[in-house]
Design a protein around this motif. Structure first.
Motif, PDB file in Angstrom:
ATOM      1  N   ILE A 140       2.939-111.658  57.818  1.00 55.94           N
ATOM      2  CA  ILE A 140       3.754-111.844  58.852  1.00 55.94           C
ATOM      3  C   ILE A 140       3.412-110.051  60.015  1.00 55.94           C
ATOM      4  O   ILE A 140       3.693-109.792  60.953  1.00 55.94           O
ATOM      5  N   ALA A 141       3.103-109.666  58.598  1.00 55.66           N
ATOM      6  CA  ALA A 141       2.252-108.428  59.828  1.00 55.66           C
ATOM      7  C   ALA A 141       1.242-108.408  60.701  1.00 55.66           C
ATOM      8  O   ALA A 141       1.089-107.815  61.619  1.00 55.66           O
ATOM      9  N   GLU A 142       0.688-109.411  60.689  1.00 56.09           N
ATOM     10  CA  GLU A 142      -0.265-109.781  60.764  1.00 56.09           C
ATOM     11  C   GLU A 142       0.022-110.336  62.486  1.00 56.09           C
ATOM     12  O   GLU A 142      -0.509-109.865  63.652  1.00 56.09           O
ATOM     13  N   ILE A 143       0.492-110.903  62.546  1.00 55.74           N
ATOM     14  CA  ILE A 143       2.010-111.877  63.563  1.00 55.74           C
ATOM     15  C   ILE A 143       2.584-110.518  64.107  1.00 55.74           C
ATOM     16  O   ILE A 143       2.322-111.017  64.900  1.00 55.74           O
ATOM     17  N   ARG A 144       2.733-110.164  63.618  1.00 60.15           N
ATOM     18  CA  ARG A 144       3.917-108.933  64.598  1.00 60.15           C
ATOM     19  C   ARG A 144       2.477-108.093  64.876  1.00 60.15           C
ATOM     20  O   ARG A 144       3.238-107.602  66.250  1.00 60.15           O
ATOM     21  N   VAL A 145       2.052-107.884  65.085  1.00 62.61           N
ATOM     22  CA  VAL A 145       1.507-106.858  65.747  1.00 62.61           C
ATOM     23  C   VAL A 145       0.179-107.366  67.133  1.00 62.61           C
ATOM     24  O   VAL A 145      -0.768-107.322  67.345  1.00 62.61           O
ATOM     25  N   SER A 146      -0.247-108.889  66.913  1.00 65.53           N
ATOM     26  CA  SER A 146      -0.572-110.037  67.488  1.00 65.53           C
ATOM     27  C   SER A 146      -0.648-110.004  68.894  1.00 65.53           C
ATOM     28  O   SER A 146       0.654-109.792  69.444  1.00 65.53           O
ATOM     29  N   GLU A 147      -1.046-110.598  69.434  1.00 64.59           N
ATOM     30  CA  GLU A 147      -0.613-110.118  70.975  1.00 64.59           C
ATOM     31  C   GLU A 147       0.483-111.344  71.255  1.00 64.59           C
ATOM     32  O   GLU A 147       1.218-111.169  72.601  1.00 64.59           O
ATOM     33  N   GLU A 148       0.455-112.321  70.837  1.00 60.53           N
ATOM     34  CA  GLU A 148       1.762-113.187  70.994  1.00 60.53           C
ATOM     35  C   GLU A 148       2.624-112.822  70.382  1.00 60.53           C
ATOM     36  O   GLU A 148       3.869-113.228  71.270  1.00 60.53           O
ATOM     37  N   GLY A 149       2.304-111.981  69.015  1.00 59.28           N
ATOM     38  CA  GLY A 149       4.230-111.538  68.521  1.00 59.28           C
ATOM     39  C   GLY A 149       4.656-110.862  69.273  1.00 59.28           C
ATOM     40  O   GLY A 149       5.897-110.607  69.167  1.00 59.28           O
ATOM     41  N   GLN A 150       3.506-110.070  69.737  1.00 55.90           N
ATOM     42  CA  GLN A 150       4.209-109.129  70.670  1.00 55.90           C
ATOM     43  C   GLN A 150       4.674-109.185  72.067  1.00 55.90           C
ATOM     44  O   GLN A 150       6.354-108.893  72.485  1.00 55.90           O
ATOM     45  N   GLU A 151       4.306-110.606  71.970  1.00 56.66           N
ATOM     46  CA  GLU A 151       4.997-111.308  73.710  1.00 56.66           C
ATOM     47  C   GLU A 151       5.853-111.212  73.151  1.00 56.66           C
ATOM     48  O   GLU A 151       7.040-112.022  74.114  1.00 56.66           O
ATOM     49  N   GLY A 152       6.228-112.524  72.656  1.00 56.78           N
ATOM     50  CA  GLY A 152       7.258-113.006  71.818  1.00 56.78           C
ATOM     51  C   GLY A 152       8.943-111.876  71.515  1.00 56.78           C
ATOM     52  O   GLY A 152       9.773-112.198  72.048  1.00 56.78           O
ATOM     53  N   LEU A 153       8.402-111.157  71.017  1.00 56.47           N
ATOM     54  CA  LEU A 153       9.074-109.808  69.942  1.00 56.47           C
ATOM     55  C   LEU A 153       9.215-109.321  71.826  1.00 56.47           C
ATOM     56  O   LEU A 153      10.804-108.936  71.882  1.00 56.47           O
ATOM     57  N   SER A 154       8.907-109.098  72.847  1.00 58.17           N
ATOM     58  CA  SER A 154       9.308-108.134  74.539  1.00 58.17           C
ATOM     59  C   SER A 154      10.047-109.818  74.759  1.00 58.17           C
ATOM     60  O   SER A 154      10.940-109.247  75.379  1.00 58.17           O
ATOM     61  N   ALA A 155       9.619-110.344  74.742  1.00 54.79           N
ATOM     62  CA  ALA A 155      10.339-111.786  76.024  1.00 54.79           C
ATOM     63  C   ALA A 155      11.893-111.624  75.047  1.00 54.79           C
ATOM     64  O   ALA A 155      12.496-112.265  75.858  1.00 54.79           O
ATOM     65  N   PHE A 156      12.117-111.452  73.609  1.00 55.47           N
ATOM     66  CA  PHE A 156      13.025-111.631  73.089  1.00 55.47           C
ATOM     67  C   PHE A 156      13.900-110.416  73.691  1.00 55.47           C
ATOM     68  O   PHE A 156      14.849-110.985  74.159  1.00 55.47           O
ATOM     69  N   PHE A 157      13.362-108.928  73.488  1.00 51.01           N
ATOM     70  CA  PHE A 157      14.429-108.482  74.161  1.00 51.01           C
ATOM     71  C   PHE A 157      14.751-107.720  75.488  1.00 51.01           C
ATOM     72  O   PHE A 157      15.777-107.000  75.773  1.00 51.01           O
ATOM     73  N   GLU A 158      13.599-108.746  75.797  1.00 55.40           N
ATOM     74  CA  GLU A 158      13.651-108.416  77.848  1.00 55.40           C
ATOM     75  C   GLU A 158      14.830-108.949  78.396  1.00 55.40           C
ATOM     76  O   GLU A 158      14.734-109.946  79.431  1.00 55.40           O
ATOM     77  N   LYS A 159      15.281-110.494  77.672  1.00 52.74           N
ATOM     78  CA  LYS A 159      15.912-111.514  77.438  1.00 52.74           C
ATOM     79  C   LYS A 159      15.300-112.576  79.031  1.00 52.74           C
ATOM     80  O   LYS A 159      16.050-112.803  79.940  1.00 52.74           O
ATOM     81  N   ARG A 160      14.121-112.745  78.839  1.00 53.11           N
ATOM     82  CA  ARG A 160      12.774-114.016  79.141  1.00 53.11           C
ATOM     83  C   ARG A 160      12.347-114.283  78.600  1.00 53.11           C
ATOM     84  O   ARG A 160      12.145-114.843  77.932  1.00 53.11           O
ATOM     85  N   ALA A 161      11.803-115.760  79.189  1.00 51.77           N
ATOM     86  CA  ALA A 161      10.825-116.271  78.736  1.00 51.77           C
ATOM     87  C   ALA A 161      10.218-116.398  78.157  1.00 51.77           C
ATOM     88  O   ALA A 161       8.996-115.154  79.252  1.00 51.77           O
TER      89      ALA A 161
END
Length: 260
Positions: free
Chosen positions: A230-251
């Motif tokens: 889970i740590a590896e995927i959290r810091v990955s480019e896709e993981g960062q994009e997914g978290l950012s999109a969630f908090f920014e309320k965008r796709a």
């Protein structure tokens, strides 16, 4: 060609077996074609692999003419033939892509191995299943690891031994398939949309995680391994994009546009 592979604009690989005149039964040539095609698809940058067949029935399993020819072969030749079928099951079961299987009509014998090797299996209301090998004095040996993993040892003790035909609702109850539908095309679209809405690397990572965790004791090595994953995927480019999109309320950027 009896086996075709088409890649959609959404990067979904559609593999179709078209041998309806033989009820999509497989012989040595079909097995070789399927292996080659699946191995090729496994190397592609796609987001899902769909397995389907053309015609009234999903597959009657082994071609009768092929089985007759194998009966005339010696032990070593039979082992070699069986290893090719085993390779087919393995390349499908170990595909890095999420795999979706669509089942219509009859699915007998080795066809159940293909179904069990896929991550998600959907069947039409008219689908019928049978582990028919013992009717012919044979056993479902090569497909057994995958089918038993899908339906469990207890149910295998019944259906391997009786060779009885069972309907889609029973296959659902057994865990061989995930859903019964009266519209396979609509279900295919639905599940592809679900997969495409998720992070493609996360989906593949989640698939590999299952193999790494299933059946393992919940002890320190496994606990540490899952924490690292889970740590590896959290810091990955896709993981960062997914978290950012969630908090920014965008796709997130991997989701297909509404027009696709």
């Amino acid at each position: 060609m009896s086996v075709t592979l088409n890649i959609t604009k959404s990067k979904v690989a559609i593999l179709e077996l078209s041998r309806p005149e033989k009820h999509n039964a497989f012989n040595a040539e079909i097995i070789a074609e399927l292996i080659k095609t699946i191995e090729y698809a496994n190397e592609l940058d796609v987001k899902a692999l769909v397995l389907k067949t053309h015609g009234k029935h999903f597959s009657a399993g082994a071609d009768l003419a092929w089985m007759k020819s194998m009966a005339n072969n010696n032990y070593e030749e039979n082992v070699a033939d069986s290893m090719e079928l085993a390779k087919l099951m393995n390349v499908l079961a170990t595909s890095p892509h999420p795999t979706l299987c669509l089942v219509q009509g009859a699915a007998f014998g080795g066809a159940l191995g293909l179904i069990a090797c896929c991550d998600i299996a959907i069947a039409s209301n008219d689908a019928k299943f049978c582990l028919s090998e013992v009717k012919l004095g044979l056993i479902p040996a090569v497909i057994s690891p995958y089918v038993i993993k899908a339906i469990g040892e207890r149910q295998a003790r019944r259906y391997f031994l009786t060779a009885e035909v069972f309907k889609a609702d029973k296959a659902l109850e057994l865990g061989l398939i995930h859903e019964v539908t009266d519209n396979l095309d609509a279900s295919e679209t639905h599940f592809i949309e679900l997969l495409l809405n998720n992070g493609p690397k996360a989906v593949k990572s989640a698939k590999s995680l299952i193999d790494e965790v299933a059946g393992k004791p919940i002890e320190e090595p496994l606990i540490a391994h899952t924490a690292k994953r889970i740590a590896e995927i959290r810091v990955s480019e896709e993981g960062q994009e997914g978290l950012s999109a969630f908090f920014e309320k965008r796709a997130p950027n991997w989701q297909p546009a509404a027009s696709e």
